[in-house]
Design a protein around this motif. Structure first.
Motif, PDB file in Angstrom:
ATOM      1  N   SER A  33      -8.945  -3.042   5.846  1.00  0.00           N
ATOM      2  CA  SER A  33      -8.883  -4.489   5.901  1.00  0.00           C
ATOM      3  C   SER A  33      -8.995  -4.912   7.355  1.00  0.00           C
ATOM      4  O   SER A  33      -8.136  -4.569   8.168  1.00  0.00           O
ATOM      5  N   GLU A  34     -10.051  -5.590   7.688  1.00  0.00           N
ATOM      6  CA  GLU A  34     -10.320  -6.033   9.059  1.00  0.00           C
ATOM      7  C   GLU A  34     -10.161  -4.897  10.054  1.00  0.00           C
ATOM      8  O   GLU A  34      -9.495  -5.031  11.080  1.00  0.00           O
ATOM      9  N   GLY A  35     -10.717  -3.755   9.732  1.00  0.00           N
ATOM     10  CA  GLY A  35     -10.692  -2.621  10.645  1.00  0.00           C
ATOM     11  C   GLY A  35      -9.420  -1.807  10.592  1.00  0.00           C
ATOM     12  O   GLY A  35      -9.350  -0.710  11.135  1.00  0.00           O
ATOM     13  N   ALA A  36      -8.391  -2.336   9.949  1.00  0.00           N
ATOM     14  CA  ALA A  36      -7.130  -1.592   9.848  1.00  0.00           C
ATOM     15  C   ALA A  36      -7.046  -0.945   8.465  1.00  0.00           C
ATOM     16  O   ALA A  36      -7.790  -1.314   7.554  1.00  0.00           O
ATOM     17  N   LEU A  37      -6.127   0.013   8.359  1.00  0.00           N
ATOM     18  CA  LEU A  37      -5.884   0.613   7.050  1.00  0.00           C
ATOM     19  C   LEU A  37      -4.554   0.070   6.535  1.00  0.00           C
ATOM     20  O   LEU A  37      -3.524   0.200   7.215  1.00  0.00           O
ATOM     21  N   VAL A  38      -4.572  -0.541   5.360  1.00  0.00           N
ATOM     22  CA  VAL A  38      -3.346  -1.184   4.864  1.00  0.00           C
ATOM     23  C   VAL A  38      -3.054  -0.766   3.428  1.00  0.00           C
ATOM     24  O   VAL A  38      -3.931  -0.309   2.712  1.00  0.00           O
ATOM     25  N   VAL A  39      -1.781  -0.929   3.043  1.00  0.00           N
ATOM     26  CA  VAL A  39      -1.394  -0.724   1.641  1.00  0.00           C
ATOM     27  C   VAL A  39      -0.989  -2.088   1.074  1.00  0.00           C
ATOM     28  O   VAL A  39       0.061  -2.620   1.442  1.00  0.00           O
ATOM     29  N   PRO A  40      -1.810  -2.668   0.209  1.00  0.00           N
ATOM     30  CA  PRO A  40      -1.411  -3.950  -0.372  1.00  0.00           C
ATOM     31  C   PRO A  40      -0.204  -3.733  -1.287  1.00  0.00           C
ATOM     32  O   PRO A  40      -0.196  -2.785  -2.067  1.00  0.00           O
ATOM     33  N   VAL A  41       0.803  -4.578  -1.159  1.00  0.00           N
ATOM     34  CA  VAL A  41       2.024  -4.380  -1.956  1.00  0.00           C
ATOM     35  C   VAL A  41       2.436  -5.638  -2.722  1.00  0.00           C
ATOM     36  O   VAL A  41       3.491  -5.659  -3.358  1.00  0.00           O
ATOM     37  N   ALA A  42       1.607  -6.680  -2.642  1.00  0.00           N
ATOM     38  CA  ALA A  42       1.963  -7.922  -3.346  1.00  0.00           C
ATOM     39  C   ALA A  42       2.027  -7.669  -4.844  1.00  0.00           C
ATOM     40  O   ALA A  42       1.307  -6.820  -5.368  1.00  0.00           O
ATOM     41  N   PRO A  67       0.436  -7.079   3.134  1.00  0.00           N
ATOM     42  CA  PRO A  67       0.257  -5.636   3.008  1.00  0.00           C
ATOM     43  C   PRO A  67       0.954  -4.890   4.142  1.00  0.00           C
ATOM     44  O   PRO A  67       1.137  -5.444   5.229  1.00  0.00           O
ATOM     45  N   LEU A  68       1.325  -3.654   3.867  1.00  0.00           N
ATOM     46  CA  LEU A  68       1.913  -2.823   4.925  1.00  0.00           C
ATOM     47  C   LEU A  68       0.765  -2.247   5.747  1.00  0.00           C
ATOM     48  O   LEU A  68      -0.177  -1.680   5.191  1.00  0.00           O
ATOM     49  N   ILE A  69       0.831  -2.433   7.061  1.00  0.00           N
ATOM     50  CA  ILE A  69      -0.240  -1.913   7.923  1.00  0.00           C
ATOM     51  C   ILE A  69       0.076  -0.463   8.270  1.00  0.00           C
ATOM     52  O   ILE A  69       1.096  -0.170   8.889  1.00  0.00           O
TER      53      ILE A  69
END
Ligand code: ARG
Length: 587
Positions: A293-302, A312-314
Motif C-alpha cells: 500500500s503506497e510502497g509500504a507493506l501493511v496488514v489491513p485489520v479493519a 492497517p498495521l504498517i
C-alpha cells in the motif's frame, strides 16, 4: 480447601437443585448491607422469572431447603425475593483455625496453572524513566506478583524500546557531533571501542535536540531515516554504537527499577524480535494478509463492525524500516516459541489502545499467537494539579528517581510530625522513610482503578490517616508490635472464638481473601486488593479498640484474639506484599 464463599455457594446451589432450579443461580455473595446480613443470594429472582413464578415464593422454597445446611444462623427473605444469610460462629472458627497453619492463607493454587506473560515497564533507550513509566511499573509488578501468588507460571518482560526511528535520530546526531568516530567509517574493520562515546547525560541532551531538528529540517529527517534503516539492516558500526546507547541507558534503568523495588524475569527489547521479522513477513505475505500500500507493506485489520476506523498495521515502510507494530507482532512469534503462553498482559498507557488493537487483530488473523489470549491492560495518566499529565514546575517531565526522592523526604517530614521513630538510629529512620515514601506512591497509584486518572499529591499520599500506604504500614506495624509483646510475655495463641461483632467482622474480612485475589486477577485490578487491605486494617482497628487483647484475663479468649491478630497480620503482609509495599519492623 474451597473458600468460605465457594462452600456457601455450593450449599446454596444444592438447595436450588433440590427445588428443581438451576444450581448456578445459587451463587452467594458478600452482603452489600453488612448491617442486615453477612451474605446474600439474589438468584431466586432470576429463577422465578425463568419459571414465571412469584419470586417471594421461590425464595421461600429455597430458604426452606437451605435450613438443612448446618452453617446458617439466620436465613431471611428480604425485598421481592433476596435471601439474606447470617452464619453460625462454628464454621467461621473451624476455617480460621485451619488458616492459622496455612502459608497460602486459604488461597488454593490455580488448577491448571496458566503460562502468563506480563509485558510492562517499557522504558526507552536514551531516555530516563519519567512518571509516565511509574504506573506501568507499579501496576505490572503488582499483577506479576498476584498471578504468581495464585499459582500461575509467570514470566515478566521489560520490553525496552530500542528499535524504532528514534535510534536513527540518535545515530545521526552523534554522527554530526563526532563525525570522526570509527562507527561512521564504512571502511573500519573493528574492533570498535569498548567504552561508549556518549554518556546517558549526553544522550538525554542529544535526543530531544535531534528530534526537534528532524522535525524542522527534512534533510536531517532523511539522515535519521537512513540511519534507522541501516541499523536495522545490521550495519556493523551502527550496531556497535547502538549497543553503547543501550548499555548506558540500562545502567540508569537498573538503578531506577532497583529503587522502585521492581524486577523482571526477562530484560528484552524490541530488537529481540528482529530475527523473527523476515519469516513472519514472508508468511503474512504468503497468506495474503500483508499487502502493498503506497510502497509500504501493511496488514489491513479493519472489521465490518468497527465503529471507528482502525487503520492497517504498517509492517515495513517504503524505505525498508520496521515500526512499533512490526516488532510487537514479531515479539509475539518469539514469545510463543520460547514460552507458548496462555495469556499475555500488556500493561501500557491506555492511549496506546489503538496500537494494540491493530497488533492483536493482525496476530489473530494470522494465528501467530498460538493459544495465547492477548490483552491490553491499559491505564490512565498521572496528572498535575491542573488536571493535565504531570509536569515539573519548569514544565519538563519529572524523572522517576527525583519523584522517589521527593516522596521519601515528604515521608520523613511526616514521620517527624508524628514523632515516629524519634529515638531510632538515623539509618533506621532513613530506611523507614524510604519504605513509607514508596508505599505512599504505590498505594496511591494502585488504589485507583487503573483506567482512572489521578492527581499526584505527595502531601496527601504520605498521610498516616485515611486510605494511604503509610496508614496501612502503620496498621501492620501495630499488629506486629502487639504480637511481639505477646511473645515477650509468653502469651500463647489459641483456637479462635468468634463471638463479639468486631470479632465477626474481622473474621469475615480474613476469610474473604481468596475472593478478593480472584477478583483482582480477573479484572487485572489491584485496586480490589487495596480496598480489601484497607477494610481489613479498619476491621482490626475496631477490634483492637473494642476488646482487650493482652490484658484479657481469660486465657482462652486472649489466645483466640491473638490468633485473630496473627491471621490479620499475615493477610495484610500478603496483600501489601502483592502491591509491592514493604512493612517496617517498627515505626
Ligand atoms: N516503549 C513503549 C513506550 O514507552 C512501551 C512498550 C510497551 N510494550 C509493548 N509491547 N509495546 O511507549
Amino acid at each position: 480447601m474451597p473458600s468460605l464463599l465457594e462452600e456457601l455457594s455450593r450449599l446454596s446451589g444444592d438447595a436450588f437443585a433440590a427445588c428443581g432450579l438451576d444450581r448456578a443461580l445459587g451463587e452467594v455473595r458478600r452482603s452489600d448491607r453488612p448491617d442486615l446480613c453477612e451474605y446474600q443470594i439474589n438468584g431466586a429472582l432470576a429463577a422465578a422469572k425463568a419459571e414465571k413464578k412469584n419470586p417471594h415464593d421461590v425464595a421461600a422454597r429455597v430458604a426452606e431447603a437451605l435450613k438443612a445446611a448446618p452453617v446458617f444462623d439466620k436465613i431471611e427473605i428480604a425485598g421481592p425475593g433476596f435471601i439474606n444469610l447470617t452464619l453460625k460462629a462454628e464454621p467461621l472458627e473451624v476455617r480460621l483455625d485451619a488458616l492459622r497453619g496455612d502459608a497460602r492463607l486459604g488461597v488454593d493454587p490455580a488448577r491448571p496453572p496458566l503460562s502468563v506473560m506480563v509485558d510492562f515497564g517499557g522504558p526507552n533507550v536514551a531516555k530516563t524513566m519519567h512518571v509516565g513509566h511509574l504506573r506501568s511499573s507499579i501496576l505490572g509488578d503488582a499483577l506479576q506478583k498476584l498471578f504468581r501468588f495464585l499459582g500461575h507460571r509467570v514470566v515478566s518482560d521489560i520490553h525496552m524500546g530500542v528499535w524504532g526511528p528514534q535510534m536513527g535520530h540518535l545515530i545521526a546526531v552523534v554522527n554530526r557531533v563526532y563525525p570522526d568516530l570509527p562507527y561512521f567509517d564504512p571502511a573500519f574493520k573493528g574492533p570498535y571501542p569498548d567504552t561508549s562515546p556518549v554518556t546517558m547525560d549526553d544522550l538525554e541532551v542529544l535526543y530531544p535536540r535531534a528530534s526537534a531538528a528532524c522535525k524542522a529540517d527534512p534533510a536531517r529527517m532523511e539522515e535519521a531515516r537512513q540511519a534507522t534503516a541501516e541499523l536495522q539492516d545490521g550495519r556493523p558500526g551502527y550496531v556497535a554504537l547502538w549497543k553503547h546507547f543501550i548499555k548506558v541507558t540500562e545502567v540508569g534503568l537498573k538503578r531506577e527499577f532497583g529503587a522502585l523495588g521492581v524486577a523482571f524475569d526477562e530484560w528484552k527489547g524490541e530488537s529481540d524480535a528482529h530475527p523473527f521479522i523476515a519469516s513472519m513477513v514472508a508468511n503474512l505475505k504468503k497468506a495474503g494478509l500483508a499487502v502493498e500500500s503506497e510502497g509500504a507493506l501493511v496488514v489491513p485489520v479493519a472489521e465490518e463492525t468497527d465503529k471507528k476506523e482502525i487503520p492497517p498495521l504498517i509492517l515495513i515502510k517504503s524505505d525498508g524500516a520496521v515500526l512499533y507494530g512490526t516488532t510487537d507482532l514479531a515479539t509475539i512469534v518469539g514469545r510463543v516459541k520460547t514460552h507458548d503462553p496462555d495469556l499475555v498482559l500488556y500493561v501500557v498507557d491506555q492511549r496506546q489502545n489503538g496500537h494494540f488493537e491493530q497488533v492483536f487483530r493482525a496476530a489473530r488473523k494470522s494465528g501467530i499467537a498460538g493459544k495465547a489470549a492477548l490483552e491490553h491492560v491499559g491505564f490512565g495518566t498521572i496528572n498535575g494539579p491542573d488536571g493535565k499529565p504531570f509536569k515539573t514546575r519548569e514544565g519538563g517531565v519529572m524523572k522517576l528517581h527525583e519523584l522517589i526522592a521527593m516522596a521519601e523526604s515528604e515521608a520523613a517530614a511526616r514521620l517527624d510530625e508524628h514523632e515516629i521513630g524519634k529515638d531510632y538510629p538515623p539509618e533506621e529512620r532513613r530506611e523507614i522513610a524510604r519504605k513509607v515514601g514508596l508505599a505512599a506512591l504505590k498505594y496511591a497509584d494502585l488504589s485507583n482503578f487503573r483506567l482512572t486518572n489521578y492527581v499526584l499529591d505527595l502531601a496527601r499520599f504520605t498521610r498516616f490517616e485515611g486510605k494511604t500506604g503509610p496508614y496501612l504500614q502503620y496498621a501492620a506495624v501495630r499488629v506486629k508490635s502487639l504480637l511481639r509483646r505477646a511473645e515477650g510475655e509468653g502469651a500463647a495463641l489459641g483456637p479462635v472464638q468468634v463471638t463479639a461483632p468486631a470479632e465477626r467482622a474481622l473474621a469475615l474480612e480474613n476469610l474473604s481473601l481468596p475472593e478478593v485475589l480472584a477478583t483482582a486477577a480477573e479484572k487485572r485490578a489491584p485496586n480490589v486488593i487495596c480496598d480489601h487491605v484497607f477494610a481489613l486494617a479498619q476491621a482490626f482497628s475496631r477490634f483492637y479498640t473494642e476488646h482487650h487483647i493482652l490484658s484479657e484475663a481469660d486465657a482462652a479468649l486472649r489466645g483466640s484474639r491473638l490468633s485473630l491478630a496473627a491471621l490479620t497480620l499475615k493477610a495484610i503482609e500478603c496483600e501489601l506484599g502483592l502491591l509491592g509495599i514493604e512493612i517496617p519492623d517498627r515505626m
